[in-house]
Motif scaffolding. Structure first.
Motif, PDB file in Angstrom:
ATOM      1  N   ILE A 215      16.134   1.007  -2.884  1.00  0.00           N
ATOM      2  CA  ILE A 215      15.535  -0.050  -2.066  1.00  0.00           C
ATOM      3  C   ILE A 215      16.324  -0.172  -0.774  1.00  0.00           C
ATOM      4  O   ILE A 215      17.494  -0.530  -0.782  1.00  0.00           O
ATOM      5  CB  ILE A 215      15.528  -1.389  -2.826  1.00  0.00           C
ATOM      6  CG1 ILE A 215      14.791  -1.234  -4.166  1.00  0.00           C
ATOM      7  CG2 ILE A 215      14.881  -2.488  -1.987  1.00  0.00           C
ATOM      8  CD1 ILE A 215      14.998  -2.377  -5.131  1.00  0.00           C
ATOM      9  N   SER A 216      15.678   0.147   0.370  1.00  0.00           N
ATOM     10  CA  SER A 216      16.345   0.069   1.672  1.00  0.00           C
ATOM     11  C   SER A 216      16.321  -1.360   2.188  1.00  0.00           C
ATOM     12  O   SER A 216      15.315  -2.066   2.052  1.00  0.00           O
ATOM     13  CB  SER A 216      15.647   0.978   2.695  1.00  0.00           C
ATOM     14  OG  SER A 216      15.801   2.332   2.346  1.00  0.00           O
ATOM     15  N   SER A 220      11.557  -2.605   2.560  1.00  0.00           N
ATOM     16  CA  SER A 220      10.878  -2.467   1.276  1.00  0.00           C
ATOM     17  C   SER A 220       9.358  -2.474   1.430  1.00  0.00           C
ATOM     18  O   SER A 220       8.667  -1.602   0.905  1.00  0.00           O
ATOM     19  CB  SER A 220      11.319  -3.598   0.339  1.00  0.00           C
ATOM     20  OG  SER A 220      10.707  -3.464  -0.918  1.00  0.00           O
ATOM     21  N   THR A 225       8.048   0.273  -1.062  1.00  0.00           N
ATOM     22  CA  THR A 225       8.929   0.146  -2.219  1.00  0.00           C
ATOM     23  C   THR A 225       8.603  -1.103  -3.020  1.00  0.00           C
ATOM     24  O   THR A 225       8.752  -1.121  -4.243  1.00  0.00           O
ATOM     25  CB  THR A 225      10.410   0.104  -1.764  1.00  0.00           C
ATOM     26  OG1 THR A 225      10.632   1.153  -0.821  1.00  0.00           O
ATOM     27  CG2 THR A 225      11.350   0.277  -2.944  1.00  0.00           C
ATOM     28  N   ASP A 226       8.150  -2.155  -2.321  1.00  0.00           N
ATOM     29  CA  ASP A 226       7.801  -3.391  -3.029  1.00  0.00           C
ATOM     30  C   ASP A 226       6.678  -3.157  -4.036  1.00  0.00           C
ATOM     31  O   ASP A 226       6.720  -3.645  -5.173  1.00  0.00           O
ATOM     32  CB  ASP A 226       7.408  -4.487  -2.030  1.00  0.00           C
ATOM     33  CG  ASP A 226       6.258  -4.073  -1.105  1.00  0.00           C
ATOM     34  OD1 ASP A 226       6.031  -2.845  -0.932  1.00  0.00           O
ATOM     35  OD2 ASP A 226       5.598  -4.965  -0.549  1.00  0.00           O
ATOM     36  N   LEU A 229       8.025  -0.873  -6.911  1.00  0.00           N
ATOM     37  CA  LEU A 229       8.908  -1.635  -7.793  1.00  0.00           C
ATOM     38  C   LEU A 229       8.096  -2.552  -8.702  1.00  0.00           C
ATOM     39  O   LEU A 229       8.378  -2.660  -9.908  1.00  0.00           O
ATOM     40  CB  LEU A 229       9.892  -2.450  -6.956  1.00  0.00           C
ATOM     41  CG  LEU A 229      10.887  -3.315  -7.729  1.00  0.00           C
ATOM     42  CD1 LEU A 229      11.743  -2.473  -8.668  1.00  0.00           C
ATOM     43  CD2 LEU A 229      11.768  -4.112  -6.766  1.00  0.00           C
ATOM     44  N   LYS A 247      17.899   0.418 -10.414  1.00  0.00           N
ATOM     45  CA  LYS A 247      17.644   0.055  -9.021  1.00  0.00           C
ATOM     46  C   LYS A 247      18.919   0.189  -8.189  1.00  0.00           C
ATOM     47  O   LYS A 247      19.994  -0.219  -8.627  1.00  0.00           O
ATOM     48  CB  LYS A 247      17.124  -1.383  -8.927  1.00  0.00           C
ATOM     49  CG  LYS A 247      15.746  -1.576  -9.536  1.00  0.00           C
ATOM     50  CD  LYS A 247      15.280  -3.020  -9.424  1.00  0.00           C
ATOM     51  CE  LYS A 247      15.775  -3.840 -10.598  1.00  0.00           C
ATOM     52  NZ  LYS A 247      15.154  -5.187 -10.651  1.00  0.00           N
ATOM     53  N   GLU A 249      20.193  -0.772  -4.303  1.00  0.00           N
ATOM     54  CA  GLU A 249      19.769  -1.501  -3.110  1.00  0.00           C
ATOM     55  C   GLU A 249      20.898  -1.591  -2.095  1.00  0.00           C
ATOM     56  O   GLU A 249      21.958  -2.155  -2.378  1.00  0.00           O
ATOM     57  CB  GLU A 249      19.306  -2.912  -3.487  1.00  0.00           C
ATOM     58  CG  GLU A 249      18.757  -3.691  -2.316  1.00  0.00           C
ATOM     59  CD  GLU A 249      18.037  -4.972  -2.714  1.00  0.00           C
ATOM     60  OE1 GLU A 249      17.432  -5.606  -1.828  1.00  0.00           O
ATOM     61  OE2 GLU A 249      18.078  -5.327  -3.905  1.00  0.00           O
TER      62      GLU A 249
END
Length: 363
Positions: A215-216, A220, A225-226, A229, A247, A249
């Motif tokens: 997760i950048s 996200s 990515t959201d 996830l 995960k 981050e």
């Protein structure tokens, strides 16, 4: 050749430098390490925080400029290859152009051609800025449009792209955005990956299946990515005995690698046609990529046999379905892992990639 690589994007320049040095070239990497990812470099160009961070960096760069002369090749990872305003970068580019033989621009990361093409011409079925004919309206996408379209950054990108000797794209997506403008000097070269010294033998994975997601910070929603996830967490709730989720981050690259090692699959970049550096690194270790594996990705590589990537469409439903199918059918995993390793070795080995760069530099 003497080669100066300026800027960093997901470890591309640091890895390429290793390949070029192996081929006998003298290579210097000057970058900020791609911010918090902290990739290796020879000259640190990180910008300090605070009111005078930009001035301190500018002073450091001007002190370095006399040493940045007489190179056979100066390669920029992006038009914004320094943590400075575009107005500050332009005279630095002109100095480099004047005092070195060849200037090469990489089409990697965010730039005007990527934002403009995906916003207006839409050469891709989906991207960071469009889904079909519909533009994305989430704040990160709008922010990038405001940042690049009709701004000094966009003008700098157009100026460097027109002036430089060669343009090299590392992904199919960037290649199709530059090619219509610069047909003769735009090239596609796969991203460089240093293969692990030893890959453990591929065996049937033990249950539960380990899924990894990076997760950048602040990106996200932009990278999808959201959504990935949320789908992964829902699959985990539905099958808690068959899956575990790891995960990572906002952590430096070395820590990221340690967390990723031992995973069975990685979820990465919902809106991509192709795997980028992190999923390719994972694939080199026998970790399956769930993300971008569209037909165009294989076509530009002329890959007719291997299909290691579990391709997903940019929707929650597609991610959920493909991930659930993977953990419900673990017998598929060993072959996909083996194909992943072979795919990276065949197309992305850093020595092979360095030879392709070497050929472009010599033209």
């Amino acid at each position: 050749m003497r080669i100066l690589l300026l800027g960093e994007y997901s470890n591309v320049h640091a890895t390429l430098a290793e390949g070029l040095r192996t081929l006998g070239h003298e290579v210097t990497v000057a970058s900020n390490g791609d911010f918090w990812k902290n990739y290796p470099r020879d000259i640190d160009l990180s910008r300090q925080q605070g009111k005078f961070g930009g001035l301190k960096l500018l002073a450091k760069i001007y002190a370095q400029l006399p040493q940045w002369r007489g190179y056979d090749v100066v390669q920029l990872i992006n038009p914004m290859f320094l943590e400075l305003k575009a107005e500050r970068i332009r005279p630095i580019y002109k100095y480099l152009r004047k005092h070195n033989k060849k200037m090469v621009l990489c089409a990697m990361g965010m730039d005007w051609y990527w934002v403009n093409e995906c916003t207006y011409r839409k050469p891709l079925r989906y991207s960071d800025f469009n889904i079909g004919d519909k533009l994305r309206t989430d704040e990160p996408a709008l922010r990038e449009q405001r940042d690049w379209l009709g701004t000094a950054k966009g003008e700098l990108n157009e100026y460097i792209a027109s002036d430089c000797d060669q343009i090299i794209a590392g992904l199919y997506e960037n290649y199709v955005c530059y090619k219509p403008y610069f047909k003769e000097k735009t090239h596609f070269i796969p991203l460089p990956i240093k293969m692990p010294k030893a890959t453990s033998s591929i065996t049937q994975p033990s249950s539960p299946i380990t899924i990894f997601i990076g997760i950048s910070k602040g990106r996200s929603a932009y990278k999808g990515t959201d959504i990935m996830l949320r789908a992964a967490e829902d699959v985990l709730r539905a099958h808690p005995d068959k899956m575990q989720l790891v995960k990572a981050e906002g952590i430096p690259f070395n820590e990221y690698q340690k967390l990723m090692d031992g995973s069975d699959a990685i979820l990465d970049q919902l809106y991509s046609y192709t795997p980028s550096m992190n999923p390719l690194l994972a694939m080199s270790k026998g970790i399956i990529c769930i993300g971008g594996g569209e037909p165009e990705n294989y076509e530009i590589l002329n890959e007719k046999e291997l299909r290691p990537i579990i391709n997903v469409q940019p929707t929650y439903e597609s991610v959920y379905k493909e991930l659930e199918q993977l953990i419900l059918h673990p017998e598929r995993i060993p072959e996909s892992k083996q194909q992943s390793i072979e795919y990276v070795h065949r197309h992305h080995n850093y020595i092979k990639v360095a030879k392709q760069y070497e050929q472009i530099y010599s033209e």
